[in-house]
Enzyme design. Sequence first.
Site, mmCIF file in Angstrom:
data_model
loop_
_atom_site.group_PDB
_atom_site.id
_atom_site.type_symbol
_atom_site.label_atom_id
_atom_site.label_comp_id
_atom_site.label_asym_id
_atom_site.label_seq_id
_atom_site.Cartn_x
_atom_site.Cartn_y
_atom_site.Cartn_z
ATOM 1 N N LYS A 124 0.847 -1.184 0.000
ATOM 2 C CA LYS A 124 0.000 0.000 0.000
ATOM 3 C C LYS A 124 0.886 1.239 0.000
ATOM 4 O O LYS A 124 1.838 1.320 0.779
ATOM 5 C CB LYS A 124 -0.889 -0.040 1.254
ATOM 6 C CG LYS A 124 -1.979 1.007 1.316
ATOM 7 C CD LYS A 124 -2.804 0.792 2.584
ATOM 8 C CE LYS A 124 -3.852 1.861 2.744
ATOM 9 N NZ LYS A 124 -4.593 1.701 4.022
ATOM 10 N N HIS A 175 -0.242 4.433 0.482
ATOM 11 C CA HIS A 175 -0.848 5.553 1.192
ATOM 12 C C HIS A 175 -1.258 5.079 2.584
ATOM 13 O O HIS A 175 -1.178 3.890 2.895
ATOM 14 C CB HIS A 175 -2.069 6.079 0.428
ATOM 15 C CG HIS A 175 -3.162 5.059 0.273
ATOM 16 N ND1 HIS A 175 -3.126 4.073 -0.677
ATOM 17 C CD2 HIS A 175 -4.320 4.860 0.982
ATOM 18 C CE1 HIS A 175 -4.213 3.318 -0.580
ATOM 19 N NE2 HIS A 175 -4.958 3.764 0.425
#
Length: 221
Positions: A104, A106
Site C-alpha cells: 500500500k 498511502h
Amino acid sequence: MEEYKKKFVDFMLKADVLMFGDFVTKSGRNTPFFINTGKYSTGKQISKLGDFYAKAIKEKIGLDFDVIFGPAYKGIPLVVAVASSLLKLYNKNVSFCFNRKEKKDHGEKGSLIGHKLNDGDKVLIIEDVTTSGKSIRETVPILRDHANIKLAGLIISVNRMEKGKDTDRMALTQLKEEYEMETAAIVDMKETQNYLHEKKFIDDKMNAKINEYYKKYGASE
C-alpha cells in the site's frame, strides 16, 4: 491415533474443510484430497480452530515466541484466532501480524498489518497446510525484509507428508533444517487417511487413489 486428533479430523469434515475428489495444490500437484481452511466461516468454528492450534503449539513447539504471523489470505483469520486462544488457554498475550498481497502506498503504507516487526522478534508462522514448502519460502523473505527476526517455528493444521522441493524428504523436515526452526502439525494425512478408512468415511477406491498419490509424492521421512 490420539483422541484429540480424531476430534480435529471430525471437526474438519463437519466444516467441509477436508475434502476428497480431484484437486490441484498450490505447487501444481493433482491430489485426491484437499484441505481448505477458507471454508471455516462461523465464530464457533474459528474459536475451536484457534484452540486446536494453540494446544498443538504448546505441546509440540512451546511458547517461547513474541509474534505470530499469518500469510495472506487464509493465514489472516488463523493468526487472529490463535492469538485469542493463546491468551484464553495459556494467558500468553502474543502480538500478531499478517501481510497484504500488494504493498500500500498511502495511509500506513507497507505490506504488513498489525504488530510492527522489530529486530530480534521471535516469530512463529501460522499456516493451514504446506505441500512442497513453496508458501513458506515466499513468506520468510517478507518477514526478513521488515526486520532481523528470528524464526521460532511453523505450525500447520495438516501435514500432507509429501516430498519437499527437489528432494524425497518431507517438506516440513526440509523447512525445519533449511530455516533452523521447529515445525509441527496438529495431525498428519496418513493417520487421517487410516482413521477415515477404518470408519468407512472413505471407501477402498478412494483409499487406493490416496495410496497411489503417496507412491508418487510421498516423502521418505
